[in-house]
Design an enzyme around this catalytic site. Sequence first.
Site, PDB file in Angstrom:
ATOM      1  N   ASP A 124      60.050  40.968  -8.596  1.00 21.55           N
ATOM      2  CA  ASP A 124      59.979  39.542  -8.929  1.00 21.55           C
ATOM      3  C   ASP A 124      60.744  39.366 -10.235  1.00 21.55           C
ATOM      4  O   ASP A 124      60.762  40.271 -11.072  1.00 21.55           O
ATOM      5  CB  ASP A 124      58.517  39.134  -9.106  1.00 21.55           C
ATOM      6  CG  ASP A 124      58.297  37.652  -8.859  1.00 21.55           C
ATOM      7  OD1 ASP A 124      57.540  37.308  -7.941  1.00 21.55           O
ATOM      8  OD2 ASP A 124      58.892  36.837  -9.600  1.00 21.55           O
ATOM      9  N   CYS A 158      51.166  25.233   2.466  1.00 21.48           N
ATOM     10  CA  CYS A 158      51.933  25.316   3.717  1.00 21.48           C
ATOM     11  C   CYS A 158      51.958  24.036   4.535  1.00 21.48           C
ATOM     12  O   CYS A 158      53.033  23.490   4.791  1.00 21.48           O
ATOM     13  CB  CYS A 158      51.373  26.442   4.593  1.00 21.48           C
ATOM     14  SG  CYS A 158      51.712  28.051   3.929  1.00 21.48           S
ATOM     15  N   ARG A 198      47.166  23.709  -4.899  1.00 18.86           N
ATOM     16  CA  ARG A 198      48.348  22.933  -4.505  1.00 18.86           C
ATOM     17  C   ARG A 198      47.983  21.913  -3.415  1.00 18.86           C
ATOM     18  O   ARG A 198      47.333  22.268  -2.433  1.00 18.86           O
ATOM     19  CB  ARG A 198      49.463  23.869  -4.026  1.00 18.86           C
ATOM     20  CG  ARG A 198      50.195  24.520  -5.191  1.00 18.86           C
ATOM     21  CD  ARG A 198      51.228  25.517  -4.723  1.00 18.86           C
ATOM     22  NE  ARG A 198      50.607  26.736  -4.223  1.00 18.86           N
ATOM     23  CZ  ARG A 198      51.284  27.771  -3.737  1.00 18.86           C
ATOM     24  NH1 ARG A 198      52.585  27.720  -3.665  1.00 18.86           N
ATOM     25  NH2 ARG A 198      50.638  28.851  -3.317  1.00 18.86           N
ATOM     26  N   LYS A 202      40.862  24.638  -0.420  1.00 18.33           N
ATOM     27  CA  LYS A 202      39.870  25.141   0.535  1.00 18.33           C
ATOM     28  C   LYS A 202      39.102  26.269  -0.158  1.00 18.33           C
ATOM     29  O   LYS A 202      39.520  26.706  -1.245  1.00 18.33           O
ATOM     30  CB  LYS A 202      40.549  25.612   1.815  1.00 18.33           C
ATOM     31  CG  LYS A 202      41.442  26.818   1.618  1.00 18.33           C
ATOM     32  CD  LYS A 202      41.893  27.348   2.954  1.00 18.33           C
ATOM     33  CE  LYS A 202      42.458  28.746   2.810  1.00 18.33           C
ATOM     34  NZ  LYS A 202      42.828  29.326   4.084  1.00 18.33           N
TER      35      LYS A 202
HETATM   36  C1  UDX Z   1      47.814  27.735   6.801  1.00 19.94           C
HETATM   37  C2  UDX Z   1      47.870  28.391   8.183  1.00 19.94           C
HETATM   38  O1  UDX Z   1      46.543  28.497   8.725  1.00 19.94           O
HETATM   39  C3  UDX Z   1      48.538  29.740   8.104  1.00 19.94           C
HETATM   40  O2  UDX Z   1      48.647  30.307   9.402  1.00 19.94           O
HETATM   41  C4  UDX Z   1      49.919  29.571   7.483  1.00 19.94           C
HETATM   42  O3  UDX Z   1      50.553  30.806   7.342  1.00 19.94           O
HETATM   43  C5  UDX Z   1      49.805  28.893   6.122  1.00 19.94           C
HETATM   44  O4  UDX Z   1      49.108  27.655   6.257  1.00 19.94           O
HETATM   45  P1  UDX Z   1      46.299  27.993   4.632  1.00 19.94           P
HETATM   46  O5  UDX Z   1      47.135  26.927   4.029  1.00 19.94           O
HETATM   47  O6  UDX Z   1      45.972  29.201   3.834  1.00 19.94           O
HETATM   48  O7  UDX Z   1      46.964  28.532   5.977  1.00 19.94           O
HETATM   49  O8  UDX Z   1      44.901  27.310   5.017  1.00 19.94           O
HETATM   50  P2  UDX Z   1      44.083  26.899   6.323  1.00 19.94           P
HETATM   51  O9  UDX Z   1      42.871  27.706   6.409  1.00 19.94           O
HETATM   52  O10 UDX Z   1      44.925  26.846   7.529  1.00 19.94           O
HETATM   53  O11 UDX Z   1      43.641  25.411   5.909  1.00 19.94           O
HETATM   54  C6  UDX Z   1      44.616  24.426   5.608  1.00 19.94           C
HETATM   55  C7  UDX Z   1      43.980  23.122   5.234  1.00 19.94           C
HETATM   56  O12 UDX Z   1      43.358  22.501   6.343  1.00 19.94           O
HETATM   57  C8  UDX Z   1      42.903  23.208   4.162  1.00 19.94           C
HETATM   58  O13 UDX Z   1      43.071  22.144   3.264  1.00 19.94           O
HETATM   59  C9  UDX Z   1      41.611  23.046   4.927  1.00 19.94           C
HETATM   60  O14 UDX Z   1      40.576  22.496   4.162  1.00 19.94           O
HETATM   61  C10 UDX Z   1      42.043  22.102   6.020  1.00 19.94           C
HETATM   62  N1  UDX Z   1      41.232  22.183   7.240  1.00 19.94           N
HETATM   63  C11 UDX Z   1      41.271  23.307   8.007  1.00 19.94           C
HETATM   64  C12 UDX Z   1      40.449  21.089   7.634  1.00 19.94           C
HETATM   65  O15 UDX Z   1      40.397  20.064   6.948  1.00 19.94           O
HETATM   66  N2  UDX Z   1      39.744  21.193   8.800  1.00 19.94           N
HETATM   67  C13 UDX Z   1      39.778  22.285   9.590  1.00 19.94           C
HETATM   68  O16 UDX Z   1      39.117  22.290  10.640  1.00 19.94           O
HETATM   69  C14 UDX Z   1      40.553  23.394   9.171  1.00 19.94           C
END
Ligand code: UDX
Length: 436
Positions: A30, A264, A331, A324
């Site tokens: 990095d 993401c 972010r 979460k």
């Molecule tokens: C996500 C994808 O799941 C992953 O495969 C990809 O590589 C990157 O993006 P991540 O951002 O770590 O992963 O979190 P994820 O668990 O998917 O949750 C994303 C968002 O959705 C969170 O803000 C979470 O609170 C929200 N969420 C998720 C809901 O509001 N309801 C749900 O039922 C599930």
Amino acid sequence: MNITVVGTGYVGLVAGAGLADFGLNVICVDKDVTKIELLKNGVIPFYEPGLKELVERNVRFGRLSFSTDIQKAIKNSLVIFLAVGTPSREDGNVDLSFVKEVSMTIAEIIDDYKVIVTKSTVPVGTNRWIKTIIDENKKSNDISVDIVSNPEFLREGAAVEDFMRPDRVVLGSDSQKALAIVKDIYRPLYLIETSFIVTDLETAELIKYASNAFLATKISFINEIANFCEKINGNVHHVARAMGLDGRIGPKFLHAGPGFGGSCFPKDIKALVSMGKEHESPFQIVESVIRINDGQRKRVVEKFDKLMDGIDGKGVAVLGLSFKPNTSDTREAPAIYVIEELLKKGYDISCYDPEGMPEFKRIFPEDRIKYFNDPYSALKDTSCAIILTEWNEFRNLDLNKVKAIMKRPIILDMRNIYNPQTLRAMGFVYDSIGRP
Ligand code: UDX
């Protein structure tokens, strides 16, 4: 085989440590000197369950090391994983400047065959563009590189598990030789019968966007159902559970809430919409998903205003700042929008999050909102508590204590972690999402 991983964010560090755990020699590089110093001293720059142990173990066995010397690392490696950041630009397009910078560096220093494996999420066409940059800038035509698109699907908070036991591995390439090398790297996953999807570069790139957009669509869909439930006195929990029992729908990603955030989903769906426009093949569903998600944050504030109508208290506690649970990442967290709006309305904000506070302080310094080291201190003397992240430690609060220390027992539970009847029976004014 020596492997270089460029970029030590969530994806790069987890991939680097994970590949080292497969028994390979990995050097993570990095350009951020501070980050590399921290890593050399065994400090992980963010919170991710299980990652510290994985890094420590592989450093101890001599398979994993950290450096800022990208030139040397690349020279000594057959395979280079790209895991640099690809942030969103103002217009929703992806900023590929880090990808370009690393591609130029690779071009300038390579003197034999290399395989470039792209783990960063990049728009369709980027991998071919990387190859062009390297081919046009390399020192000699006798040197060749092959590119493999290998999008990463790990979730923050479960990243180590997702890397070690993925639902699938996607590999896109034009080169059988490069594919054979990368398949060999992932050999330990064949033993646990992981599904491999081998395809062309563009399709592999699209798979990542299509997957994230679909998951985001599920969330926005259930959020609209939840909003409708509130109009008809229905219960979104029961709807989601019944829907989820249909094998074609599946139970996951049907939790209503304050809208999705993170590094993401928001970025990737904007990029997909942008790609659709560019190719004159619009993603109309995904465009709506973005609108619905923006609206869901506003709903938190609308619900809050309704609860606080006629109430003169100015103190509000926000529990949960990370986007979460099980991550320090804030972010695009709903808390950012909600707190900004409440500050505009003149409320005083007290907050608590098990891991997200150091990062959140960079967005809201301590002169704007108050940070506390436990939920009860944040709740003391406030007139409303808003739960924005479903950390386990918020699920089992001592509610008698909460009621006693709050100025007014008003709770807005945007993650549906409490039972409305129980809380109302205890004397709380309680609202959640999509439940009577
Ligand atoms: C996500 C994808 O799941 C992953 O495969 C990809 O590589 C990157 O993006 P991540 O951002 O770590 O992963 O979190 P994820 O668990 O998917 O949750 C994303 C968002 O959705 C969170 O803000 C979470 O609170 C929200 N969420 C998720 C809901 O509001 N309801 C749900 O039922 C599930």
